[in-house]
Design a protein around this motif. Structure first.
Motif, short mmCIF file in Angstrom:
data_model
loop_
_atom_site.label_atom_id
_atom_site.label_comp_id
_atom_site.label_asym_id
_atom_site.label_seq_id
_atom_site.Cartn_x
_atom_site.Cartn_y
_atom_site.Cartn_z
N PHE A 192 0.82 -1.21 0.00
CA PHE A 192 0.00 0.00 0.00
C PHE A 192 0.86 1.26 0.00
CE2 PHE A 192 -3.19 -2.88 2.01
CZ PHE A 192 -4.23 -2.67 1.11
N SER A 193 2.06 1.18 0.55
CA SER A 193 2.88 2.37 0.77
C SER A 193 4.34 2.05 0.47
CB SER A 193 2.73 2.83 2.22
OG SER A 193 3.12 1.79 3.11
N PRO A 194 5.19 3.06 0.40
CA PRO A 194 6.62 2.81 0.20
C PRO A 194 7.19 1.97 1.34
CG PRO A 194 6.09 5.12 -0.19
CD PRO A 194 4.87 4.51 0.41
N SER A 195 7.99 0.95 0.98
CA SER A 195 8.56 0.04 1.96
C SER A 195 10.06 0.27 2.08
CB SER A 195 8.30 -1.41 1.55
OG SER A 195 6.92 -1.67 1.44
N PRO A 196 10.58 0.45 3.30
CA PRO A 196 12.01 0.71 3.45
C PRO A 196 12.86 -0.54 3.31
CG PRO A 196 10.93 0.67 5.58
CD PRO A 196 9.84 0.52 4.56
N VAL A 197 14.04 -0.36 2.78
CA VAL A 197 15.03 -1.44 2.67
C VAL A 197 16.41 -0.79 2.77
CG1 VAL A 197 15.10 -1.29 0.14
CG2 VAL A 197 15.77 -3.42 1.27
N TRP A 198 17.39 -1.55 3.25
CA TRP A 198 18.74 -1.01 3.39
C TRP A 198 19.67 -1.65 2.37
CZ3 TRP A 198 19.87 3.12 6.35
CH2 TRP A 198 18.89 3.51 7.28
N LEU A 199 20.49 -0.79 1.71
CA LEU A 199 21.43 -1.21 0.68
C LEU A 199 22.86 -1.02 1.18
CD1 LEU A 199 19.81 0.61 -2.38
CD2 LEU A 199 19.26 -1.67 -1.49
N ASP A 200 23.79 -1.81 0.66
CA ASP A 200 25.19 -1.63 1.03
C ASP A 200 25.81 -0.51 0.19
OD1 ASP A 200 25.86 -2.71 -1.46
OD2 ASP A 200 26.38 -4.68 -0.65
N SER A 201 27.12 -0.32 0.33
CA SER A 201 27.78 0.79 -0.36
C SER A 201 27.77 0.63 -1.87
CB SER A 201 29.23 0.92 0.13
OG SER A 201 29.94 -0.30 -0.08
N ASP A 202 27.55 -0.61 -2.35
CA ASP A 202 27.44 -0.85 -3.79
C ASP A 202 26.00 -0.88 -4.27
OD1 ASP A 202 30.24 -1.13 -4.15
OD2 ASP A 202 30.14 -3.18 -3.39
N ASN A 203 25.09 -0.44 -3.41
CA ASN A 203 23.65 -0.41 -3.71
C ASN A 203 23.06 -1.79 -3.91
OD1 ASN A 203 23.53 2.35 -3.46
ND2 ASN A 203 23.68 2.75 -5.67
N HIS A 204 23.64 -2.78 -3.25
CA HIS A 204 23.06 -4.11 -3.21
C HIS A 204 22.34 -4.30 -1.88
CE1 HIS A 204 26.40 -5.44 -6.19
NE2 HIS A 204 25.33 -5.00 -6.83
#
Length: 679
Positions: A192-204
């Protein structure tokens, strides 16, 4: 994406994982050196997920989780095409919703085929990407990494939908591999809404944080910090939405005339009424045409509509800003949260008071559980009666409303902790600890018992009662419930004592209905009305195959036991026990909860009282809300149709008055991720 995994990591839900339908030994075993992530909360570790590459080049995942006594065991094997998209996926195991078996493959003609426990289909693979129904949570990293690579254009999904990602702020975390710089990102298209996620320094993909976090082994201690950062980023987005709705122009006087009005105190519908709202309050109530509107008043013709006190969800684990916004969109102006993190609760209160959060108003409890692998996520965990009393003191010091005890609590600690809570003026409620029956908990100090399965525990065999902090708390009622004599002398005496003591029951029937009655062939009645207005990925996640069958029982046996649960609510009501309506879910399930109360024998008006005046009285807020009367806060909803004839009209919210602000139902739905009015 993993049945909306990211949303599940944000909110404390009623997710119920089941008994094994696939023997554990049939699933893959992670080899030494496999990448290792853990599932954890402030209460401790709840599970593990491993990933490795097989000798033939496939990517494997293995997930094992025990969450509050419920067990999930799944694995996944992924074959990658030359363009790195999965061209074949095989998932096995079991989850809270039943059989996890899922297969996906692309044939030589470029056509994708998929089959799960709830759906199957085929479509040209083209440049799309298959979004799995379930499987180990870590496997979502492939989708996240693909979204990053796709950039602003995003990705078209199979079976349907489109997703994209936006990368935001960096932060430093520390762990066994030293300090790492990671970045917060938000994904749209799966929920329903934007979901947060965490990426490493290489955007993985790096991990997820929330009430429950999925992070690399050794980095678990960063979970609360990451949750706080993503909550602040979410709050900034929702603040703009709140400011858009909470404008002075939307708090001008309103006259709703010629309307059917629900008098929640009397339990009656009054035809041809007029209600004047001004300065955030109900200014006057009278016969249609009898009230004069001051200059500049917005006048609404209420013909063909029903005006009611705003609805209450008495089992809403608040904490997610977007969910609170959606609650308002569906007519909820008040709630009781039976378990939220203290910092989340205080943040909600502060931002709502400042006009930076569009949310219902309510009261919040905090969960207390024994330190144990089966402890509730997000709980204050304790190891003695003295620590339980200290936890109660902490809740009071935070200014919150109640203490909720959980299933792994030592029964001997309940009475002293409940006594302290009552001394401090706190409400006491919760799950019934293993080894206790509900009447034991009430005699030890419970003001309220949560979930109808724990009420059914009064009639369960002792071996079920003793293991009520495991899957036995569902499996016992599912197995034996159908055969319980609800009118036996012992059960009648039980109801009578609950009534005499003024005990309140929070049944949450809509938690158990899909688990016990679903077979994967159709959406449960809780969600079917929203199928055309919710995001496709959400709707797909609502389809479940039902709690895994065991011990020779059939789905029909489970359904018969659920019918007994519904009938039990009716017996409690007949005995004078107060019922409060709660969902332990999105909140979208609330109207279905009231429908089930009608099936239990409550009248239309009595069912509606469980979501209006009764919870207002329970929380001590009835002086300001819970009914429509002069001087009370204008927490009111206007819905299309005659609710006295059909409670499902409660879903047809036309206007919400929240603290006197006049909010358009369609605009609220759009802002909260619903594309229109539900059926």
């Amino acid at each position: 994406m993993r049945r909306i995994l990211l949303a599940s990591l944000l909110v404390a839900t009623a997710s119920i994982a089941g008994a094994a339908s696939t023997p554990k030994e049939e699933l893959m075993v992670a080899p030494a050196g496999a990448r290792h992530f853990t599932i954890s909360s402030i209460a401790g570790k709840h599970g593990d997920i491993w990933s490795w590459t097989t000798p033939d080049g496939k990517v494997a995942y293995r997930m094992s989780m025990t969450l509050r006594g419920w067990v999930t065991e799944t694995d996944e094997l992924v074959t990658l095409a030359p363009d790195k998209r999965p061209s074949a996926i095989a998932i096995r195991g079991f989850t809270d919703s039943g059989d996890a078996t899922e297969n996906f493959d692309v044939d030589a003609g470029g056509v994708a085929h998929w089959k799960t426990a709830v759906d199957s289909g085929s479509a040209p693979f083209a440049d799309r990407r298959y979004s799995t129904y379930g499987g180990p949570w870590l496997a979502s990293e492939m989708d996240v990494n693909a979204l990053v690579a796709a950039g602003a254009k995003g990705i078209d999904l199979l079976p349907s939908g489109h997703a994209s990602i936006k990368i935001g702020q960096p932060v430093e975390v520390d762990g066994p591999q030293g300090k790492k710089t990671i970045k917060l990102a938000f994904i749209t298209g799966y929920g329903f809404s934007p979901s947060p996620v965490w990426l490493d320094s290489d955007n993985h993909f790096f991990g997820n944080a929330g009430v429950i976090s999925l992070l690399p082994e050794g980095y678990e201690s960063n979970g609360p910090k990451l949750k706080d950062l993503q909550d602040k980023a979410t709050a900034a987005m929702v603040r703009d939405v709140a400011h858009d709705f909470l404008k002075p122009a939307n708090r001008s006087a309103t006259l709703v005339d010629n309307v059917l009005m629900f008098d929640s105190v009397a339990g009656k519908y009054l035809p041809d009424r007029a209600v004047l709202i001004a300065n955030g309050k109900v200014a006057a109530v009278g016969a249609a045409g009898s009230l004069k509107a001051p200059a500049g008043t917005t006048i609404i013709d209420g013909k063909g509509k029903t005006l009611l006190p705003g609805l209450w969800d008495s089992h809403q684990h608040v904490g997610d800003d977007w969910s609170l916004l959606q609650n308002v969109a569906t007519g909820m102006t008040n709630y009781r949260s039976p378990g939220s993190l203290i910092e989340d609760a205080l943040s909600i209160y502060k931002r709502r008071a400042a006009g930076d959060l569009l949310a219902p108003d309510g009261k919040i409890s905090v969960i207390i559980d024994r330190k144990d692998p089966l402890a509730a996520q997000g709980a204050l965990t304790v190891s003695s009666a003295a620590e339980a009393v200290a936890a109660v003191d902490k809740i009071k010091a935070a200014g919150l409303w109640g203490a909720k005890f959980y299933t792994s609590m030592n029964p001997a600690w309940i009475a002293p902790a409940a006594g302290e809570a009552h001394k401090l003026g706190l409400h006491v409620h919760g799950h019934v600890p293993a080894g206790m029956r509900p009447l034991d908990a009430v005699r030890a100090g419970y003001d309220e018992v949560t979930h109808i399965n724990f009420i059914m525990m009064q009639a369960m065999p002792q071996e079920v009662v003793d293991k009520a902090n495991t899957a036995a708390r569902l499996e016992g009622p599912a197995k034996y419930g159908k055969d319980v004599d609800l009118d036996s002398p012992a059960m009648k005496a039980f109801y009578a004592e609950l009534s005499k003591r003024g005990t309140i029951i929070d049944p949450t029937l809509t938690v158990w209905e899909p688990l016990m009655t679903s077979d994967g062939s159709a959406l449960s009645p809780e969600y079917a009305p929203f199928a055309d207005v919710a995001p496709p990925a959400v709707v797909r996640g609502w389809k479940i195959s039902g709690y895994p069958l065991f011990g020779g029982l059939t789905r029909d046996d489970f359904r018969k036991s659920f019918v007994k649960m519904v009938q039990l609510v009716g017996r409690l009501h007949q005995a004078g026990v107060r019922i409060v309506a709660g969902t332990d879910g999105y909140g979208l399930e609330l109207v279905r909860e009231l429908e089930l109360y009608q099936q239990a024998g409550l009248t239309n008006a009595e069912s509606l009282q469980t979501a209006t005046i009764i919870p207002a009285r329970m929380t001590g807020m009835d002086g300001g809300v819970g009914s429509i009367a002069p001087g009370k806060t204008a927490d009111i909803i206007l819905v299309d149709g005659d609710v006295s004839k059909d409670l499902t009209n409660l879903r047809h919210v036309r206007t919400v008055f929240l603290d006197g602000y006049r909010l358009d139902g369609n605009a609220l739905r759009q802002a909260s991720g619903l594309s229109g009015m539900p059926r």
